[in-house]
Design a protein around this motif. Structure first.
Motif, PDB file in Angstrom:
ATOM      1  N   CYS A 181       0.842  -1.206   0.000  1.00 16.75           N
ATOM      2  CA  CYS A 181       0.000   0.000   0.000  1.00 16.75           C
ATOM      3  C   CYS A 181       0.871   1.248   0.000  1.00 16.75           C
ATOM      4  N   VAL A 182       0.530   2.198  -0.860  1.00 16.77           N
ATOM      5  CA  VAL A 182       1.138   3.530  -0.854  1.00 16.77           C
ATOM      6  C   VAL A 182       0.052   4.504  -0.417  1.00 16.77           C
ATOM      7  N   SER A 183       0.238   5.130   0.744  1.00 16.80           N
ATOM      8  CA  SER A 183      -0.784   5.986   1.327  1.00 16.80           C
ATOM      9  C   SER A 183      -0.275   7.413   1.509  1.00 16.80           C
ATOM     10  N   SER A 184      -1.179   8.307   1.881  1.00 15.59           N
ATOM     11  CA  SER A 184      -0.820   9.711   2.123  1.00 15.59           C
ATOM     12  C   SER A 184      -0.194   9.868   3.503  1.00 15.59           C
ATOM     13  N   ARG A 185       0.728  10.780   3.599  1.00 13.09           N
ATOM     14  CA  ARG A 185       1.384  11.041   4.883  1.00 13.09           C
ATOM     15  C   ARG A 185       0.537  11.931   5.787  1.00 13.09           C
ATOM     16  N   TYR A 186      -0.535  12.533   5.249  1.00 17.36           N
ATOM     17  CA  TYR A 186      -1.348  13.434   6.060  1.00 17.36           C
ATOM     18  C   TYR A 186      -2.134  12.658   7.113  1.00 17.36           C
ATOM     19  N   HIS A 187      -2.165  13.189   8.313  1.00 17.87           N
ATOM     20  CA  HIS A 187      -2.884  12.541   9.416  1.00 17.87           C
ATOM     21  C   HIS A 187      -4.338  13.009   9.416  1.00 17.87           C
ATOM     22  N   ILE A 188      -5.049  12.598   8.379  1.00 19.73           N
ATOM     23  CA  ILE A 188      -6.464  12.937   8.237  1.00 19.73           C
ATOM     24  C   ILE A 188      -7.231  11.632   8.003  1.00 19.73           C
ATOM     25  N   GLU A 189      -8.549  11.719   8.021  1.00 17.07           N
ATOM     26  CA  GLU A 189      -9.340  10.494   8.035  1.00 17.07           C
ATOM     27  C   GLU A 189      -9.350   9.747   6.702  1.00 17.07           C
ATOM     28  N   ASP A 190      -9.232  10.425   5.564  1.00 18.15           N
ATOM     29  CA  ASP A 190      -9.355   9.738   4.275  1.00 18.15           C
ATOM     30  C   ASP A 190      -8.330   8.612   4.109  1.00 18.15           C
ATOM     31  N   PRO A 191      -7.024   8.899   4.179  1.00 20.34           N
ATOM     32  CA  PRO A 191      -6.055   7.799   4.040  1.00 20.34           C
ATOM     33  C   PRO A 191      -6.164   6.768   5.154  1.00 20.34           C
ATOM     34  N   GLN A 192      -6.481   7.230   6.359  1.00 19.49           N
ATOM     35  CA  GLN A 192      -6.604   6.308   7.487  1.00 19.49           C
ATOM     36  C   GLN A 192      -7.736   5.316   7.246  1.00 19.49           C
ATOM     37  N   LEU A 193      -8.888   5.814   6.801  1.00 18.91           N
ATOM     38  CA  LEU A 193     -10.039   4.941   6.592  1.00 18.91           C
ATOM     39  C   LEU A 193      -9.821   4.007   5.399  1.00 18.91           C
ATOM     40  N   ARG A 194      -9.206   4.497   4.342  1.00 16.18           N
ATOM     41  CA  ARG A 194      -8.952   3.637   3.185  1.00 16.18           C
ATOM     42  C   ARG A 194      -7.991   2.508   3.563  1.00 16.18           C
ATOM     43  N   LEU A 195      -6.975   2.853   4.332  1.00 16.61           N
ATOM     44  CA  LEU A 195      -6.022   1.838   4.782  1.00 16.61           C
ATOM     45  C   LEU A 195      -6.689   0.840   5.718  1.00 16.61           C
ATOM     46  N   GLU A 196      -7.536   1.330   6.625  1.00 18.19           N
ATOM     47  CA  GLU A 196      -8.253   0.433   7.530  1.00 18.19           C
ATOM     48  C   GLU A 196      -9.141  -0.535   6.756  1.00 18.19           C
ATOM     49  N   GLY A 197      -9.803  -0.030   5.714  1.00 16.28           N
ATOM     50  CA  GLY A 197     -10.652  -0.896   4.903  1.00 16.28           C
ATOM     51  C   GLY A 197      -9.852  -1.971   4.197  1.00 16.28           C
ATOM     52  N   LEU A 198      -8.698  -1.588   3.642  1.00 11.00           N
ATOM     53  CA  LEU A 198      -7.825  -2.548   2.981  1.00 11.00           C
ATOM     54  C   LEU A 198      -7.328  -3.595   3.976  1.00 11.00           C
ATOM     55  N   GLN A 199      -6.895  -3.136   5.136  1.00  5.72           N
ATOM     56  CA  GLN A 199      -6.394  -4.057   6.166  1.00  5.72           C
ATOM     57  C   GLN A 199      -7.476  -5.028   6.611  1.00  5.72           C
ATOM     58  N   GLN A 200      -8.686  -4.531   6.748  1.00  6.27           N
ATOM     59  CA  GLN A 200      -9.787  -5.396   7.186  1.00  6.27           C
ATOM     60  C   GLN A 200     -10.078  -6.474   6.150  1.00  6.27           C
ATOM     61  N   ALA A 201     -10.105  -6.076   4.873  1.00 10.18           N
ATOM     62  CA  ALA A 201     -10.393  -7.049   3.816  1.00 10.18           C
ATOM     63  C   ALA A 201      -9.319  -8.133   3.762  1.00 10.18           C
ATOM     64  N   LEU A 202      -8.062  -7.735   3.880  1.00 16.74           N
ATOM     65  CA  LEU A 202      -6.975  -8.710   3.814  1.00 16.74           C
ATOM     66  C   LEU A 202      -6.964  -9.608   5.050  1.00 16.74           C
ATOM     67  N   ALA A 203      -7.205  -9.011   6.211  1.00 11.47           N
ATOM     68  CA  ALA A 203      -7.209  -9.801   7.451  1.00 11.47           C
ATOM     69  C   ALA A 203      -8.315 -10.840   7.428  1.00 11.47           C
ATOM     70  N   GLU A 204      -9.494 -10.463   6.920  1.00 12.59           N
ATOM     71  CA  GLU A 204     -10.611 -11.408   6.864  1.00 12.59           C
ATOM     72  C   GLU A 204     -10.304 -12.582   5.939  1.00 12.59           C
ATOM     73  N   ALA A 205      -9.415 -12.342   4.968  1.00 13.04           N
ATOM     74  CA  ALA A 205      -9.033 -13.417   4.042  1.00 13.04           C
ATOM     75  C   ALA A 205      -7.816 -14.183   4.515  1.00 13.04           C
ATOM     76  N   GLY A 206      -7.337 -13.860   5.718  1.00  6.40           N
ATOM     77  CA  GLY A 206      -6.210 -14.580   6.283  1.00  6.40           C
ATOM     78  C   GLY A 206      -4.863 -14.168   5.743  1.00  6.40           C
ATOM     79  N   GLN A 207      -4.774 -12.993   5.152  1.00  8.49           N
ATOM     80  CA  GLN A 207      -3.488 -12.503   4.650  1.00  8.49           C
ATOM     81  C   GLN A 207      -3.306 -11.036   5.064  1.00  8.49           C
ATOM     82  N   PRO A 208      -3.099 -10.798   6.358  1.00  7.26           N
ATOM     83  CA  PRO A 208      -3.010  -9.426   6.875  1.00  7.26           C
ATOM     84  C   PRO A 208      -1.886  -8.628   6.217  1.00  7.26           C
TER      85      PRO A 208
END
Length: 333
Positions: A181-208
């Protein structure tokens, strides 16, 4: 230059009547209204906008606060707001917030000082409490790309977490397991939420998603380039990269190509936003569509409706949709 007194004298009415016509006020007959308007045309009279604002405590302007003048995403946002302003015969005033609390605050205050009739505000740095206070003091202020539950009916927002999840699930459906994942360095909700969504999808599939597979940078082409160089230095063997936005994705593709990687044959790349450049990259960019123009138009319509005392609906949530182009390929077994 003709004055309001000249118009009144030529039309044979009082100055007060001319003022009511200018401000679309009541208690003017259709005959006198038509006569005053014709005299104004004949004399080339133009009302003084500043004086009118002092009387009405507002001016026929729609104010917009957004974050970055050069970013194509915000250019599309501004274009959507401007389209509605033009349809409603409003002048658009723009103030830049630069993702800084002090600058966003100053931008909002500047537009309020101009007595804007309505406001569309894109704020990422100000706190919920401060934005709630602004909204309570300014009933025609609407937030875009921000969801605050206490004023949800005045927020037009995107489910960024759902977008991250969808990007991850799509890549996994094509057989990709080593995802970075290449994300934004800004500490705002958009990159944080997109990354959280990606992490959740991968974790649910057993590949965090490992922390080492995440790089941050400025949300532009250069930031994408630097982040990708950092990823490549780790030799992770990633077969796909999820990128915060399309501008960064163009930098990602550039560095991959410069280093001998073929996109998508060696590494698939998926962006976010679906701005215009995504269609002209080579390969054309697969991305998550952010309907920002539609959202901006809705926010502008809402703000103008609120300025007229009309009610608005309660739910203004949008969900990103996948746009399949040429930068993602199924992994061969």
């Amino acid at each position: 230059m003709a004055t309001i007194k000249d118009v009144a004298a030529a039309a044979g009415v009082s100055v007060a009547t001319v003022s009511r016509v200018i401000n679309n006020g009541p208690k003017v007959s259709d005959k006198n209204r038509a006569k005053v308007k014709q005299v104004m045309v004949d004399l080339g009279y133009r009302p003084n906008a500043n004086a009118r604002a002092l009387v009405t405590q507002s001016s026929p302007t729609l104010g917009l606060v957004f974050s970055e003048l050069t970013d194509p995403f915000f250019a599309t946002l501004a274009g959507g707001v401007e389209k509605i302003a033009r349809e409603h015969h409003r002048q658009l005033l723009i103030s830049n917030g630069l993702v800084s609390a002090d600058t966003e605050r100053q931008a909002i205050e500047t537009l309020l000082e101009q007595r804007c009739e309505a406001l569309v505000v894109h704020s990422k740095a100000l706190s919920d409490d401060e934005l709630i206070a602004y909204a309570e003091a300014n009933p025609a202020m609407v937030l875009i790309n921000r969801h605050i539950p206490q004023i949800a009916h005045r927020c037009v927002w995107l489910d960024n977490r759902a977008g991250g999840e969808a990007a991850g699930r799509y890549l996994m459906s094509l057989g990709h397991q080593k995802i970075a994942c290449v994300s934004s360095r800004y500490h705002i909700e958009d990159p944080q939420l997109r990354l959280e969504g990606l992490q959740q999808a991968l974790a649910e599939a057993g590949q965090p998603l490992a922390d080492i597979a995440i790089e941050h940078g400025d949300p532009n082409q250069t930031g994408g380039e630097v982040a990708t160089q950092n990823l490549l230095s780790k030799n992770l063997g990633a077969t796909a990269i999820v990128v915060y936005n399309d501008a960064m994705a163009s930098g990602v593709i550039s560095v991959l190509t410069d280093n001998g990687y073929r996109v998508p044959e060696d590494v698939s790349v998926i962006g976010f936003d679906d701005v215009l450049l995504s269609r002209y990259l080579r390969p054309k960019l697969t991305t998550m569509r952010y309907p920002i123009e539609m959202m901006a138009m809705e926010a502008a319509e809402m703000a103008l409706s609120l300025s007229s005392g009309k009610s608005v609906s309660d739910c203004h949530k949008y969900v990103p949709t996948l746009v399949k182009r040429d930068s993602v390929l199924a992994l061969r077994g």
